[in-house]
Write a protein that holds these residues in place. Structure first.
Motif, short mmCIF file in Angstrom:
data_model
loop_
_atom_site.label_atom_id
_atom_site.label_comp_id
_atom_site.label_asym_id
_atom_site.label_seq_id
_atom_site.Cartn_x
_atom_site.Cartn_y
_atom_site.Cartn_z
N ARG A 137 0.83 -1.20 0.00
CA ARG A 137 0.00 0.00 0.00
C ARG A 137 0.86 1.25 0.00
O ARG A 137 1.79 1.38 0.80
N THR A 138 0.56 2.16 -0.90
CA THR A 138 1.24 3.45 -0.98
C THR A 138 0.19 4.55 -0.82
O THR A 138 -0.86 4.51 -1.45
N ILE A 139 0.48 5.54 0.04
CA ILE A 139 -0.47 6.60 0.34
C ILE A 139 -0.03 7.87 -0.36
O ILE A 139 1.13 8.27 -0.25
N ILE A 140 -0.96 8.51 -1.05
CA ILE A 140 -0.64 9.72 -1.83
C ILE A 140 -1.40 10.90 -1.24
O ILE A 140 -2.64 10.88 -1.13
N PHE A 141 -0.65 11.94 -0.85
CA PHE A 141 -1.23 13.15 -0.30
C PHE A 141 -1.14 14.28 -1.33
O PHE A 141 -0.18 14.37 -2.09
N ASP A 142 -2.12 15.16 -1.29
CA ASP A 142 -2.10 16.39 -2.07
C ASP A 142 -1.54 17.49 -1.18
O ASP A 142 -2.16 17.88 -0.20
N PHE A 143 -0.34 17.96 -1.52
CA PHE A 143 0.34 18.99 -0.73
C PHE A 143 0.34 20.33 -1.46
O PHE A 143 1.23 21.16 -1.25
N SER A 144 -0.65 20.58 -2.31
CA SER A 144 -0.68 21.85 -3.04
C SER A 144 -0.90 23.02 -2.09
O SER A 144 -0.53 24.16 -2.41
N ASP A 145 -1.50 22.78 -0.93
CA ASP A 145 -1.63 23.77 0.13
C ASP A 145 -0.98 23.18 1.37
O ASP A 145 -1.55 22.30 2.01
N LEU A 146 0.21 23.64 1.70
CA LEU A 146 0.96 23.04 2.81
C LEU A 146 0.26 23.23 4.14
O LEU A 146 0.45 22.42 5.06
N ASP A 147 -0.54 24.27 4.27
CA ASP A 147 -1.28 24.49 5.52
C ASP A 147 -2.45 23.54 5.66
O ASP A 147 -2.93 23.30 6.78
N ASN A 148 -2.93 23.01 4.54
CA ASN A 148 -4.11 22.15 4.55
C ASN A 148 -3.89 20.95 3.64
O ASN A 148 -4.56 20.80 2.60
N PRO A 149 -2.96 20.06 3.98
CA PRO A 149 -2.73 18.87 3.15
C PRO A 149 -3.94 17.94 3.22
O PRO A 149 -4.66 17.90 4.23
N THR A 150 -4.17 17.21 2.16
CA THR A 150 -5.30 16.27 2.12
C THR A 150 -4.84 14.93 1.59
O THR A 150 -3.86 14.85 0.83
N LEU A 151 -5.56 13.88 1.99
CA LEU A 151 -5.32 12.56 1.44
C LEU A 151 -5.94 12.51 0.05
O LEU A 151 -7.14 12.78 -0.10
N SER A 152 -5.15 12.17 -0.96
CA SER A 152 -5.68 12.08 -2.31
C SER A 152 -6.23 10.68 -2.58
O SER A 152 -7.42 10.51 -2.86
N PHE A 153 -5.38 9.65 -2.45
CA PHE A 153 -5.84 8.28 -2.66
C PHE A 153 -4.78 7.31 -2.17
O PHE A 153 -3.68 7.72 -1.78
#
Length: 293
Positions: free
Chosen positions: A187-203
């Motif tokens: 399993r590999t976890i991918i985060f969206d770090f386009s906003d460093l103050d509000n990172p989100t789990l992408s998939f």
């Protein structure tokens, strides 16, 4: 007296740490190897930095000339968080503090930031894989490092290591113990770090194999993953923005099975201009491979 050792290179010098008690950091001038007479020759370190003892890993930001030592003593002044060492003069390292707010950091990536979040352009940003979460910190001011944000994910077993995509928009994380503890495929976890103050789990990307994942690195549209008994896996991340990744190649140094056990490929280095890829295997040593034409 320890199998765990890590080496990074900056300005032709190797910086070596180990989990051996009292090891500190050895600094070795690699240019001394250029004119060796009558090999083999045994060398001593040019510098032995002893202001810390054991460490799991060392991270170097070549843009700033700082080393970040991670996986140090949890009872130390920074709770096992990254230590800041100025190595701009490689053989005269200078300790400049550390970052303890995120707790123990097993691994990290540090970049001089030039990504989509323009609030942090030019800042020195540290992403820590801290066992039970990912920590984003601004470490530009070594006297006052600041936590920007933290993020977790479901079924956390051991947040081990992560790496940015080249555009610094996504951060790809491996959890080292989930395959064993939960029984998931790799399993590999991918985060969206386009906003460093509000990172989100992408998939999450779930592979076909069952092996444990260890360290992964991005080169262009490829993610090269050291995956223990499944060897090295190359994963296409060109469509990561649409939550899609797929395996396009592999080199299996442990062909008998892909069981979730700690054998096989420990690390991979895919950054040579020659396109050669170096693989380190725990039992079998060094492999040098190249992608098929």
């Amino acid at each position: 007296n320890s199998s765990w050792r890590d080496i990074k290179v900056y300005q032709n010098h190797a910086f070596i740490v180990s989990e051996a008690n009292g090891h500190g950091m050895q600094v070795f001038d690699l240019t001394r190897l250029r004119n060796v007479q009558n090999p083999p020759v045994e060398f001593n370190a040019d510098t032995h930095f002893t202001e810390f003892g054991s460490a799991h890993n060392i991270v170097i930001n070549e843009d700033s000339g700082y080393a970040y030592v991670v996986g140090t003593n949890r009872n130390g002044p920074y709770n096992g968080g990254p230590l800041f060492i100025n190595i701009q003069n490689p053989t005269a390292p200078v300790s400049e503090g550390g970052f303890g707010n995120g707790g123990y950091s097993h691994d990290a990536q540090v970049v001089t930031y030039n990504g989509p979040d323009t609030d942090y352009t030019g800042k020195e940003i540290l992403i820590g894989s801290n066992e039970d979460e990912v920590v984003i910190a601004d470490v530009t001011d070594k006297t006052n490092p600041v936590t920007i944000s933290t993020i977790g994910y479901s079924n956390i077993e051991y947040t081990h290591q992560g790496w940015f995509t080249e555009d610094l928009r996504y951060f790809i994380v491996g959890d080292e113990l989930d395959e064993q503890s939960i029984g998931t495929n790799t399993r590999t976890i991918i985060f969206d770090f386009s906003d460093l103050d509000n990172p989100t789990l992408s998939f999450e990307y779930i592979a076909q194999n069952t092996s444990i994942d260890h360290n992964g690195y991005t080169v262009g549209d490829s993610y090269f993953l050291a995956s223990y008994r499944a060897g090295m896996r190359e994963i296409d991340i060109s469509n990561i923005g649409n939550q899609n990744m797929n395996e396009v190649g592999f080199f299996d140094t442990y062909p008998s099975n892909d069981n979730a056990a700690f054998n096989g490929v420990w690390n991979v280095y895919p950054y040579f201009a020659s396109k050669n890829i170096v693989i380190s295997d725990i039992e079998k040593g060094l492999f040098i491979v190249k992608k098929s034409e």
